[in-house]
Design an enzyme around this catalytic site. Structure first.
Site, PDB file in Angstrom:
ATOM      1  N   ASP A 102      -6.656  85.920  33.184  1.00 28.44           N
ATOM      2  CA  ASP A 102      -8.090  85.787  32.919  1.00 28.44           C
ATOM      3  C   ASP A 102      -8.833  86.687  33.921  1.00 28.44           C
ATOM      4  O   ASP A 102      -8.918  87.896  33.712  1.00 28.44           O
ATOM      5  CB  ASP A 102      -8.447  84.303  33.053  1.00 28.44           C
ATOM      6  CG  ASP A 102      -9.853  83.975  32.612  1.00 28.44           C
ATOM      7  OD1 ASP A 102     -10.380  84.640  31.710  1.00 28.44           O
ATOM      8  OD2 ASP A 102     -10.445  83.030  33.158  1.00 28.44           O
ATOM      9  N   LYS A 130      -6.696  88.248  28.657  1.00 22.54           N
ATOM     10  CA  LYS A 130      -8.125  88.217  28.324  1.00 22.54           C
ATOM     11  C   LYS A 130      -8.816  89.278  29.184  1.00 22.54           C
ATOM     12  O   LYS A 130      -9.488  88.958  30.160  1.00 22.54           O
ATOM     13  CB  LYS A 130      -8.656  86.826  28.672  1.00 22.54           C
ATOM     14  CG  LYS A 130      -9.615  86.222  27.685  1.00 22.54           C
ATOM     15  CD  LYS A 130     -10.276  84.999  28.267  1.00 22.54           C
ATOM     16  CE  LYS A 130      -9.563  83.711  27.979  1.00 22.54           C
ATOM     17  NZ  LYS A 130     -10.286  82.541  28.543  1.00 22.54           N
TER      18      LYS A 130
END
Ligand code: 5GP
Length: 181
Positions: A102, A130
């Protein structure tokens, strides 16, 4: 439980097929060495158990645990080691197995820690990436799927310790949680 998902991003069949490809690639890349495969608990336990069964070279497996989001959907930015390795990292070729990259904070911390301990090499395999949320420039060496900026659950990923056992991965319906992501 599937009713709590806004949408399914990848079905179990799609995940398994892609993990087979990544496992074969890892087997080729590490053919000359015996890597230490480290699962980052808790989220990576499902991906790790599927991935290692597609690796057909000798490996050793260990686990490390870091602080996670807990019941929130926001990263605090600080990483704490909750469980360390059972064996030394010194001289080892290490493959860190993570559920999702992330902001990059967790893997940056773990990679630095293992290099400082004298690991010979440290690579990263992540089920999901991501990249739109990245704060530290971490690029996984192996990644199964690039995903949008949404809060995902399933396939190891939790919300308040729930949903980890879903065999698919999906976007949690926003009304299930109150925090902004
Ligand atoms: P990072 O340190 O890269 O910001 O965050 C890594 C950790 O945050 C992951 O290992 C995972 O536990 C958690 N995380 C990041 N994105 C998501 C997400 O979409 N869903 C869930 N359940 N956890 C996430």
């Amino acid at each position: 439980m599937l009713d709590d998902l806004e949408s399914v991003l990848y079905t179990s069949e799609q995940l398994q097929s892609r993990i087979g490809e990544v496992g074969a690639q890892i087997s080729r890349d590490y053919a000359q060495t015996h890597p230490l495969v480290i699962g980052v608990l808790k989220g990576a336990f499902v991906f790790l158990s599927d991935l290692v069964r597609h690796i057909d070279i000798p490996i050793e497996i260990d686990f490390i645990a870091t602080s996670s989001y807990g019941s929130s959907t926001q990263s605090s930015g600080a990483v704490r080691m909750l469980k360390d390795l059972d064996q030394p990292a010194e001289g080892r070729d290490i493959l860190l197995v993570e559920d999702i990259v992330d902001t990059g904070t967790t893997l940056n911390y773990l990679r630095d820690t293992l290099i400082r301990r004298g690991a010979r090499s440290v690579k990263i395999a992540s089920a999901f990436d991501k990249p739109s949320r990245r704060r530290i420039p971490i690029v996984p060496d192996y990644c199964c799927f690039t995903v949008p900026n949404a809060f995902l659950v399933g396939y190891g990923l939790d919300y308040a310790e729930r949903y980890r056992h879903l065999s698919c991965v999906g976007i949690l319906r926003p009304e299930i949680y109150t925090d902004e992501h």
